[in-house]
Design a protein around this motif. Structure first.
Motif, PDB file in Angstrom:
ATOM      1  N   ARG A  38       0.756  -0.709  -0.019  1.00  0.00           N
ATOM      2  CA  ARG A  38      -0.071  -0.386   0.359  1.00  0.00           C
ATOM      3  C   ARG A  38       1.023   1.344   0.166  1.00  0.00           C
ATOM      4  NH1 ARG A  38      -4.240  -1.138   4.718  1.00  0.00           N
ATOM      5  NH2 ARG A  38      -5.548  -2.936   3.470  1.00  0.00           N
ATOM      6  N   ALA A  39       2.719   1.107  -0.349  1.00  0.00           N
ATOM      7  CA  ALA A  39       2.800   2.141  -0.735  1.00  0.00           C
ATOM      8  C   ALA A  39       2.497   3.109  -1.039  1.00  0.00           C
ATOM      9  CB  ALA A  39       4.537   1.802  -0.698  1.00  0.00           C
ATOM     10  N   VAL A  40       2.959   4.347  -0.652  1.00  0.00           N
ATOM     11  CA  VAL A  40       2.750   5.717  -2.451  1.00  0.00           C
ATOM     12  C   VAL A  40       4.252   6.048  -2.451  1.00  0.00           C
ATOM     13  CG1 VAL A  40       1.805   8.332  -1.810  1.00  0.00           C
ATOM     14  CG2 VAL A  40       0.689   7.126   0.142  1.00  0.00           C
ATOM     15  N   LEU A  41       3.902   5.450  -3.483  1.00  0.00           N
ATOM     16  CA  LEU A  41       5.008   5.937  -4.487  1.00  0.00           C
ATOM     17  C   LEU A  41       4.290   7.208  -5.985  1.00  0.00           C
ATOM     18  CD1 LEU A  41       5.172   2.207  -5.372  1.00  0.00           C
ATOM     19  CD2 LEU A  41       6.655   3.542  -3.639  1.00  0.00           C
ATOM     20  N   ASP A  42       3.471   7.853  -5.445  1.00  0.00           N
ATOM     21  CA  ASP A  42       4.069   9.285  -6.616  1.00  0.00           C
ATOM     22  C   ASP A  42       4.678  10.543  -6.004  1.00  0.00           C
ATOM     23  OD1 ASP A  42       2.007   9.831  -4.322  1.00  0.00           O
ATOM     24  OD2 ASP A  42       0.110  10.522  -5.185  1.00  0.00           O
ATOM     25  N   GLY A  43       5.199  10.831  -5.066  1.00  0.00           N
ATOM     26  CA  GLY A  43       5.588  11.495  -3.523  1.00  0.00           C
ATOM     27  C   GLY A  43       5.174  12.401  -3.247  1.00  0.00           C
ATOM     28  N   SER A  44       3.631  11.664  -3.178  1.00  0.00           N
ATOM     29  CA  SER A  44       3.022  13.638  -2.415  1.00  0.00           C
ATOM     30  C   SER A  44       3.139  12.743  -1.240  1.00  0.00           C
ATOM     31  CB  SER A  44       1.767  12.297  -2.588  1.00  0.00           C
ATOM     32  OG  SER A  44       1.535  11.030  -2.236  1.00  0.00           O
ATOM     33  N   ALA A  45       3.479  11.782  -0.628  1.00  0.00           N
ATOM     34  CA  ALA A  45       3.810  11.151   1.013  1.00  0.00           C
ATOM     35  C   ALA A  45       4.712  10.342   1.586  1.00  0.00           C
ATOM     36  CB  ALA A  45       2.169  10.273   1.782  1.00  0.00           C
ATOM     37  N   ALA A  46       5.496  10.397   2.509  1.00  0.00           N
ATOM     38  CA  ALA A  46       6.291   9.169   2.682  1.00  0.00           C
ATOM     39  C   ALA A  46       6.146   8.102   2.202  1.00  0.00           C
ATOM     40  CB  ALA A  46       6.491   9.024   4.309  1.00  0.00           C
ATOM     41  N   VAL A  47       7.302   7.262   1.649  1.00  0.00           N
ATOM     42  CA  VAL A  47       7.220   5.746   1.124  1.00  0.00           C
ATOM     43  C   VAL A  47       7.257   4.961   2.947  1.00  0.00           C
ATOM     44  CG1 VAL A  47       8.087   4.076  -0.137  1.00  0.00           C
ATOM     45  CG2 VAL A  47       7.612   6.706  -0.829  1.00  0.00           C
ATOM     46  N   ARG A  48       6.544   3.642   2.989  1.00  0.00           N
ATOM     47  CA  ARG A  48       6.430   2.871   3.435  1.00  0.00           C
ATOM     48  C   ARG A  48       7.346   1.442   2.882  1.00  0.00           C
ATOM     49  NH1 ARG A  48       5.152   3.492   9.199  1.00  0.00           N
ATOM     50  NH2 ARG A  48       3.126   4.159   7.954  1.00  0.00           N
ATOM     51  N   GLY A  49       8.093   1.520   3.903  1.00  0.00           N
ATOM     52  CA  GLY A  49       9.163   0.943   3.469  1.00  0.00           C
ATOM     53  C   GLY A  49      10.574   0.415   2.927  1.00  0.00           C
ATOM     54  N   GLY A  50      11.434  -0.130   2.539  1.00  0.00           N
ATOM     55  CA  GLY A  50      12.762   0.140   1.871  1.00  0.00           C
ATOM     56  C   GLY A  50      13.514   0.842   3.056  1.00  0.00           C
ATOM     57  N   VAL A  51      14.529   1.540   3.549  1.00  0.00           N
ATOM     58  CA  VAL A  51      14.936   2.243   4.379  1.00  0.00           C
ATOM     59  C   VAL A  51      15.403   3.572   4.013  1.00  0.00           C
ATOM     60  CG1 VAL A  51      17.505   2.437   5.653  1.00  0.00           C
ATOM     61  CG2 VAL A  51      16.601  -0.077   3.899  1.00  0.00           C
ATOM     62  N   PRO A  52      14.114   4.621   4.810  1.00  0.00           N
ATOM     63  CA  PRO A  52      13.530   5.835   4.942  1.00  0.00           C
ATOM     64  C   PRO A  52      14.994   6.577   5.311  1.00  0.00           C
ATOM     65  CG  PRO A  52      11.813   4.656   5.644  1.00  0.00           C
ATOM     66  CD  PRO A  52      12.776   3.714   5.095  1.00  0.00           C
ATOM     67  N   VAL A  53      14.995   7.910   5.191  1.00  0.00           N
ATOM     68  CA  VAL A  53      15.694   8.650   6.070  1.00  0.00           C
ATOM     69  C   VAL A  53      15.832   9.221   7.445  1.00  0.00           C
ATOM     70  CG1 VAL A  53      18.121  10.092   5.697  1.00  0.00           C
ATOM     71  CG2 VAL A  53      17.560   8.342   3.827  1.00  0.00           C
ATOM     72  N   ILE A  54      15.410   9.201   8.362  1.00  0.00           N
ATOM     73  CA  ILE A  54      15.145   9.593   9.188  1.00  0.00           C
ATOM     74  C   ILE A  54      15.545  10.881   9.048  1.00  0.00           C
ATOM     75  CG2 ILE A  54      14.016   9.852  11.572  1.00  0.00           C
ATOM     76  CD1 ILE A  54      12.265   8.460   9.091  1.00  0.00           C
ATOM     77  N   PHE A  55      15.657  12.238   9.688  1.00  0.00           N
ATOM     78  CA  PHE A  55      16.554  13.615   9.697  1.00  0.00           C
ATOM     79  C   PHE A  55      15.541  15.128   9.488  1.00  0.00           C
ATOM     80  CE2 PHE A  55      18.631  17.130   8.245  1.00  0.00           C
ATOM     81  CZ  PHE A  55      19.339  17.337   9.166  1.00  0.00           C
ATOM     82  N   PRO A  56      15.411  15.610  10.273  1.00  0.00           N
ATOM     83  CA  PRO A  56      16.530  15.591  11.808  1.00  0.00           C
ATOM     84  C   PRO A  56      16.019  15.780  13.012  1.00  0.00           C
ATOM     85  CG  PRO A  56      15.274  18.116  11.132  1.00  0.00           C
ATOM     86  CD  PRO A  56      15.108  17.048  10.151  1.00  0.00           C
ATOM     87  N   GLN A  57      15.191  14.093  12.836  1.00  0.00           N
ATOM     88  CA  GLN A  57      14.510  14.659  14.164  1.00  0.00           C
ATOM     89  C   GLN A  57      13.838  12.946  13.906  1.00  0.00           C
ATOM     90  OE1 GLN A  57      11.215  17.158  15.027  1.00  0.00           O
ATOM     91  NE2 GLN A  57       9.782  15.604  15.189  1.00  0.00           N
TER      92      GLN A  57
END
Length: 262
Positions: A38-57
């Motif tokens: 169900r990941a959103v893959l159109d660039g409108s929201a964060a992608v659920r899965g893989g390895v997201p980069v968490i920054f700055p909090q």
């Protein structure tokens, strides 16, 4: 979303410029990361899965939106070869409206036989010191009911706002919902799920996060769904409990290495 692919033999890694995010890593004939159906893959929201980069909090531990803004910004491809790439995110008016600091964020990736390395570098370009938290939010594909995490012996952990003393339990048998931040001498972990073993090593990061929301929690997430929670465990290195402080011109670097053992 623009996708960049690395390849080494039959192993591949796919990155999205949106979020500077590793979406897929296939090694030795098996998908090693979980990407939500169900990941959103159109660039409108964060992608659920893989390895997201968490920054700055991390999460809600700060003034920004949950997990910061790096995972919802478009990164630039600076270098690329068959097995290596460099992505970069530089502060902008949009980022400074969310977090008022000047910085350069770089993600280097290196793919080899059965192995993948991700290096996150934060450079201060600000006139004053600033603090940040970060993580490489790895969704590792596994059969959750058979998953075991080795290497956390001697680490205390935070859960539900409470601090728990170091546990002698090894391995950790995940029992969702699970949301822990581990601290202690654990530069290398192993995830075993009955079918495969993955070595997970880190440098520079001080903490490990182990997370799975369980079926009820996953069902409450529109981009996940309850049954999907049985297919992954997040085992992620982070700098969370004590934020990193950089003076003007300073850099910090954290590395995540994943290697197939079987």
């Amino acid at each position: 979303m623009p996708i960049v692919t690395l390849q080494h033999g039959d192993d591949i890694a796919e990155f999205s410029l949106f979020g500077g995010q590793l979406l897929r890593w296939r090694a030795q004939g098996r998908e090693r990361l979980f990407l939500s159906p169900r990941a959103v893959l159109d660039g409108s929201a964060a992608v659920r899965g893989g390895v997201p980069v968490i920054f700055p909090q991390f999460n809600a531990r700060g003034p920004c939106a949950r997990h910061g803004f790096a995972r919802t910004q478009t990164w630039q491809l600076r270098e690329r070869a068959n097995e290596r790439l460099l992505l970069e995110l530089i502060d902008s008016e949009a980022s400074r409206a969310l977090w008022p600091h000047r910085f350069a964020l770089r993600l280097e990736a290196s793919l080899s036989a059965g192995a993948l390395a991700l290096a996150l570098t934060v450079e201060s370009r600000d006139a004053s010191p600033f603090e940040f938290s970060c993580a490489l939010h790895s969704y590792l594909a596994c059969a959750l009911g058979e998953a075991r995490v080795f290497g956390l012996t001697g680490c205390g952990f935070e859960e539900g706002g409470d601090w728990h003393r170091a546990s002698g339990d090894d391995p950790l048998v995940p029992s969702p919902p699970l949301d822990r931040i581990y601290r202690g001498p654990a530069p290398a972990l192993r995830l075993h799920d009955g079918e495969a073993t993955l070595a997970i090593e880190a440098e520079g990061f001080r903490d490990w996060v182990i997370w799975n929301p369980g079926r009820a929690g996953a069902e409450a997430l529109a981009d996940l769904g309850g049954k999907a929670s049985d297919r992954f465990l997040c085992v992620e290195p982070g700098a969370i409990v004590e934020p990193i402080r950089l003076a003007p011109g300073e850099r910090w670097r954290g590395v995540l290495r994943l290697r197939v053992l079987g």
